[in-house]
Scaffold this motif. Structure first.
Motif, PDB file in Angstrom:
ATOM      1  N   VAL A 179     -19.562 -39.837  12.415  1.00 37.87           N
ATOM      2  CA  VAL A 179     -19.736 -38.462  11.941  1.00 37.87           C
ATOM      3  C   VAL A 179     -20.980 -37.948  12.653  1.00 37.87           C
ATOM      4  O   VAL A 179     -22.107 -38.219  12.236  1.00 37.87           O
ATOM      5  N   HIS A 180     -20.790 -37.239  13.747  1.00 36.09           N
ATOM      6  CA  HIS A 180     -21.920 -36.829  14.579  1.00 36.09           C
ATOM      7  C   HIS A 180     -22.773 -35.801  13.841  1.00 36.09           C
ATOM      8  O   HIS A 180     -22.260 -34.781  13.373  1.00 36.09           O
ATOM      9  N   PRO A 181     -24.088 -36.035  13.757  1.00 34.95           N
ATOM     10  CA  PRO A 181     -24.934 -35.110  12.996  1.00 34.95           C
ATOM     11  C   PRO A 181     -25.083 -33.740  13.633  1.00 34.95           C
ATOM     12  O   PRO A 181     -25.489 -32.785  12.956  1.00 34.95           O
ATOM     13  N   GLY A 182     -24.740 -33.618  14.909  1.00 33.48           N
ATOM     14  CA  GLY A 182     -24.869 -32.334  15.581  1.00 33.48           C
ATOM     15  C   GLY A 182     -23.656 -31.438  15.451  1.00 33.48           C
ATOM     16  O   GLY A 182     -23.678 -30.302  15.937  1.00 33.48           O
ATOM     17  N   GLY A 237     -26.186 -40.316  12.211  1.00 34.00           N
ATOM     18  CA  GLY A 237     -27.624 -40.161  12.286  1.00 34.00           C
ATOM     19  C   GLY A 237     -28.111 -38.795  11.875  1.00 34.00           C
ATOM     20  O   GLY A 237     -27.502 -38.114  11.045  1.00 34.00           O
ATOM     21  N   LEU A 238     -29.224 -38.383  12.495  1.00 34.64           N
ATOM     22  CA  LEU A 238     -29.832 -37.082  12.245  1.00 34.64           C
ATOM     23  C   LEU A 238     -30.108 -36.406  13.577  1.00 34.64           C
ATOM     24  O   LEU A 238     -30.396 -37.065  14.577  1.00 34.64           O
ATOM     25  N   ASP A 239     -30.033 -35.069  13.589  1.00 32.31           N
ATOM     26  CA  ASP A 239     -30.308 -34.280  14.792  1.00 32.31           C
ATOM     27  C   ASP A 239     -31.014 -33.004  14.359  1.00 32.31           C
ATOM     28  O   ASP A 239     -30.448 -32.183  13.628  1.00 32.31           O
ATOM     29  N   ALA A 240     -32.256 -32.825  14.823  1.00 32.02           N
ATOM     30  CA  ALA A 240     -33.084 -31.709  14.358  1.00 32.02           C
ATOM     31  C   ALA A 240     -32.929 -30.440  15.183  1.00 32.02           C
ATOM     32  O   ALA A 240     -33.686 -29.487  14.973  1.00 32.02           O
ATOM     33  N   LYS A 241     -31.968 -30.394  16.104  1.00 31.22           N
ATOM     34  CA  LYS A 241     -31.809 -29.174  16.906  1.00 31.22           C
ATOM     35  C   LYS A 241     -31.493 -27.961  16.021  1.00 31.22           C
ATOM     36  O   LYS A 241     -31.959 -26.862  16.296  1.00 31.22           O
ATOM     37  N   VAL A 242     -30.680 -28.166  15.005  1.00 29.16           N
ATOM     38  CA  VAL A 242     -30.363 -27.084  14.066  1.00 29.16           C
ATOM     39  C   VAL A 242     -30.923 -27.505  12.703  1.00 29.16           C
ATOM     40  O   VAL A 242     -30.271 -28.224  11.941  1.00 29.16           O
ATOM     41  N   LYS A 243     -32.120 -27.063  12.421  1.00 26.89           N
ATOM     42  CA  LYS A 243     -32.819 -27.560  11.235  1.00 26.89           C
ATOM     43  C   LYS A 243     -32.133 -27.168   9.938  1.00 26.89           C
ATOM     44  O   LYS A 243     -32.255 -27.869   8.924  1.00 26.89           O
ATOM     45  N   SER A 244     -31.384 -26.073   9.937  1.00 21.83           N
ATOM     46  CA  SER A 244     -30.708 -25.653   8.716  1.00 21.83           C
ATOM     47  C   SER A 244     -29.637 -26.652   8.289  1.00 21.83           C
ATOM     48  O   SER A 244     -29.220 -26.657   7.122  1.00 21.83           O
ATOM     49  N   ARG A 245     -29.189 -27.491   9.216  1.00 19.74           N
ATOM     50  CA  ARG A 245     -28.166 -28.476   8.877  1.00 19.74           C
ATOM     51  C   ARG A 245     -28.756 -29.800   8.406  1.00 19.74           C
ATOM     52  O   ARG A 245     -28.022 -30.696   7.987  1.00 19.74           O
ATOM     53  N   LEU A 246     -30.071 -29.945   8.479  1.00 19.03           N
ATOM     54  CA  LEU A 246     -30.671 -31.237   8.143  1.00 19.03           C
ATOM     55  C   LEU A 246     -30.388 -31.688   6.710  1.00 19.03           C
ATOM     56  O   LEU A 246     -30.128 -32.879   6.496  1.00 19.03           O
ATOM     57  N   PRO A 247     -30.409 -30.805   5.710  1.00 15.38           N
ATOM     58  CA  PRO A 247     -30.091 -31.291   4.358  1.00 15.38           C
ATOM     59  C   PRO A 247     -28.714 -31.945   4.272  1.00 15.38           C
ATOM     60  O   PRO A 247     -28.565 -33.008   3.648  1.00 15.38           O
ATOM     61  N   SER A 279     -24.382 -47.435  15.648  1.00 10.18           N
ATOM     62  CA  SER A 279     -25.088 -46.668  16.667  1.00 10.18           C
ATOM     63  C   SER A 279     -25.619 -45.383  16.054  1.00 10.18           C
ATOM     64  O   SER A 279     -24.847 -44.535  15.595  1.00 10.18           O
ATOM     65  N   ILE A 280     -26.960 -45.236  16.064  1.00  5.42           N
ATOM     66  CA  ILE A 280     -27.624 -44.184  15.297  1.00  5.42           C
ATOM     67  C   ILE A 280     -28.305 -43.173  16.211  1.00  5.42           C
ATOM     68  O   ILE A 280     -29.129 -43.529  17.059  1.00  5.42           O
ATOM     69  N   HIS A 281     -27.971 -41.921  16.007  1.00  9.92           N
ATOM     70  CA  HIS A 281     -28.519 -40.769  16.736  1.00  9.92           C
ATOM     71  C   HIS A 281     -29.765 -40.295  15.990  1.00  9.92           C
ATOM     72  O   HIS A 281     -29.780 -40.220  14.767  1.00  9.92           O
ATOM     73  N   SER A 282     -30.828 -39.922  16.735  1.00  5.08           N
ATOM     74  CA  SER A 282     -32.074 -39.554  16.053  1.00  5.08           C
ATOM     75  C   SER A 282     -32.836 -38.453  16.780  1.00  5.08           C
ATOM     76  O   SER A 282     -34.054 -38.367  16.666  1.00  5.08           O
ATOM     77  N   TYR A 283     -32.138 -37.579  17.498  1.00  5.41           N
ATOM     78  CA  TYR A 283     -32.814 -36.573  18.310  1.00  5.41           C
ATOM     79  C   TYR A 283     -33.687 -35.672  17.434  1.00  5.41           C
ATOM     80  O   TYR A 283     -33.215 -35.033  16.492  1.00  5.41           O
ATOM     81  N   GLY A 284     -34.981 -35.624  17.752  1.00  9.44           N
ATOM     82  CA  GLY A 284     -35.909 -34.774  17.026  1.00  9.44           C
ATOM     83  C   GLY A 284     -36.200 -35.235  15.612  1.00  9.44           C
ATOM     84  O   GLY A 284     -36.880 -34.533  14.860  1.00  9.44           O
ATOM     85  N   ALA A 285     -35.692 -36.405  15.242  1.00 11.33           N
ATOM     86  CA  ALA A 285     -35.836 -36.864  13.858  1.00 11.33           C
ATOM     87  C   ALA A 285     -36.045 -38.379  13.817  1.00 11.33           C
ATOM     88  O   ALA A 285     -35.575 -39.054  12.893  1.00 11.33           O
ATOM     89  N   ASN A 300     -38.666 -40.339  13.211  1.00 10.99           N
ATOM     90  CA  ASN A 300     -39.369 -40.885  12.051  1.00 10.99           C
ATOM     91  C   ASN A 300     -38.546 -40.740  10.775  1.00 10.99           C
ATOM     92  O   ASN A 300     -38.564 -41.623   9.914  1.00 10.99           O
ATOM     93  N   GLU A 301     -37.807 -39.646  10.653  1.00 11.07           N
ATOM     94  CA  GLU A 301     -37.001 -39.460   9.457  1.00 11.07           C
ATOM     95  C   GLU A 301     -35.842 -40.459   9.419  1.00 11.07           C
ATOM     96  O   GLU A 301     -35.472 -40.958   8.349  1.00 11.07           O
ATOM     97  N   VAL A 302     -35.255 -40.769  10.579  1.00 13.32           N
ATOM     98  CA  VAL A 302     -34.225 -41.813  10.617  1.00 13.32           C
ATOM     99  C   VAL A 302     -34.812 -43.140  10.150  1.00 13.32           C
ATOM    100  O   VAL A 302     -34.197 -43.869   9.358  1.00 13.32           O
ATOM    101  N   LEU A 303     -36.018 -43.451  10.612  1.00 15.20           N
ATOM    102  CA  LEU A 303     -36.658 -44.699  10.182  1.00 15.20           C
ATOM    103  C   LEU A 303     -36.963 -44.674   8.686  1.00 15.20           C
ATOM    104  O   LEU A 303     -36.863 -45.702   8.008  1.00 15.20           O
ATOM    105  N   ASP A 304     -37.313 -43.502   8.164  1.00  9.19           N
ATOM    106  CA  ASP A 304     -37.528 -43.382   6.719  1.00  9.19           C
ATOM    107  C   ASP A 304     -36.242 -43.729   5.964  1.00  9.19           C
ATOM    108  O   ASP A 304     -36.275 -44.440   4.946  1.00  9.19           O
TER     109      ASP A 304
END
Length: 257
Positions: free
Chosen positions: A59-62, A89-99, A120-126, A128-132
């Protein structure tokens, strides 16, 4: 015993409708990451026909549609059919989708605590939050794909037991590679994005540039890099108890490692 170690690509995107012979003719073992539950379900229908490909549940976070169509029960059903989760994973390119991304990743990690998979974990721009999230919900089998974390984040990821998959773009980040032990490295193309700047042919499974760069960095041969990658994969397979879920040819190579 002499083992013929084929190229090992632990993260590439491949059209699930690809012809089986075309995929086999790449002459590489490829872990094929998928972007949505729908794409994953289509890909996993191929399992009996692909001898060297391992298709994942992702489920791609982007992707907004992939996040919105996520279903815990549907994902759980996919987990029963594959040893590989990717990509999530998480992707911070579109911050409104982070929740929503956080909610989906948390759900997936909770499932993986009881049914470990190579993930396999995606963590672009995030990073530290992925590690959290991995700290809050630790799993076996975490592989940080195209990792862009700084030195401190990388050391933290190592302490969490994570592995790292390196492609032709990320191999140039010396400040990160300086602290990653060889026994935590895997190789990927992230086709068609991560191999944009590598030398041809630009295709899944072509990790020659990455092997060459890593061999020069660690002062060993490209063959030693390839063998190390297979041994690292074997450790992940053992940790996640997924050997019997691999295609038979891949299972044989992993057993040799």
């Amino acid at each position: 015993m002499t083992v013929n170690w084929p190229p090992l690509d632990v993260h590439a995107h491949i059209d699930p409708s690809i012809d089986a012979n075309t995929l086999l003719n790449l002459r590489a073992v490829i872990f094929a990451a998928n972007r949505s539950i729908e794409e994953s379900a289509q890909a996993l229908e191929r399992r009996p026909h692909d001898l060297l490909a391992v298709w994942g549940a992702g489920v791609h976070p982007g992707l907004k549609s992939a996040l919105e169509n996520y279903s815990p029960s549907a994902f759980a059903a996919l987990l029963e059919r594959t040893p590989y989760v990717g990509e999530v994973g998480l992707d911070a390119k579109v911050k409104s989708r982070l929740p929503l991304q956080r909610e989906v990743l948390s759900s997936i990690l909770q499932q993986l605590q009881t049914r470990p998979r190579i993930t396999s974990i995606h963590s672009y721009g995030a990073t530290n939050e992925v590690l959290d999230q991995l700290t809050e919900t630790p799993i076996l089998g975490a592989v940080l794909h195209w990792w862009l974390g700084d030195r401190n984040a990388t050391l933290r990821a190592i302490e969490l037991g994570a592995y790292f998959s390196i492609n032709a773009s990320s191999v140039r980040r010396s400040e990160t590679l300086d602290v990653i032990p060889l026994e935590r490295l895997l190789l990927e193309t992230d086709h068609p994005d991560g191999n944009r700047y590598g030398r041809g042919p630009r295709q899944p499974g072509n990790i020659a540039d990455v092997e060459t760069a890593l061999a020069a960095r660690y002062g060993i041969t490209t063959q030693a890099i390839r063998e190390r990658a297979w041994r690292n994969l074997a450790e992940l397979v053992e940790a996640t108890a997924t050997l019997d879920m691999l295609p038979s040819r891949v299972r044989g190579i992993v057993s040799s490692a």
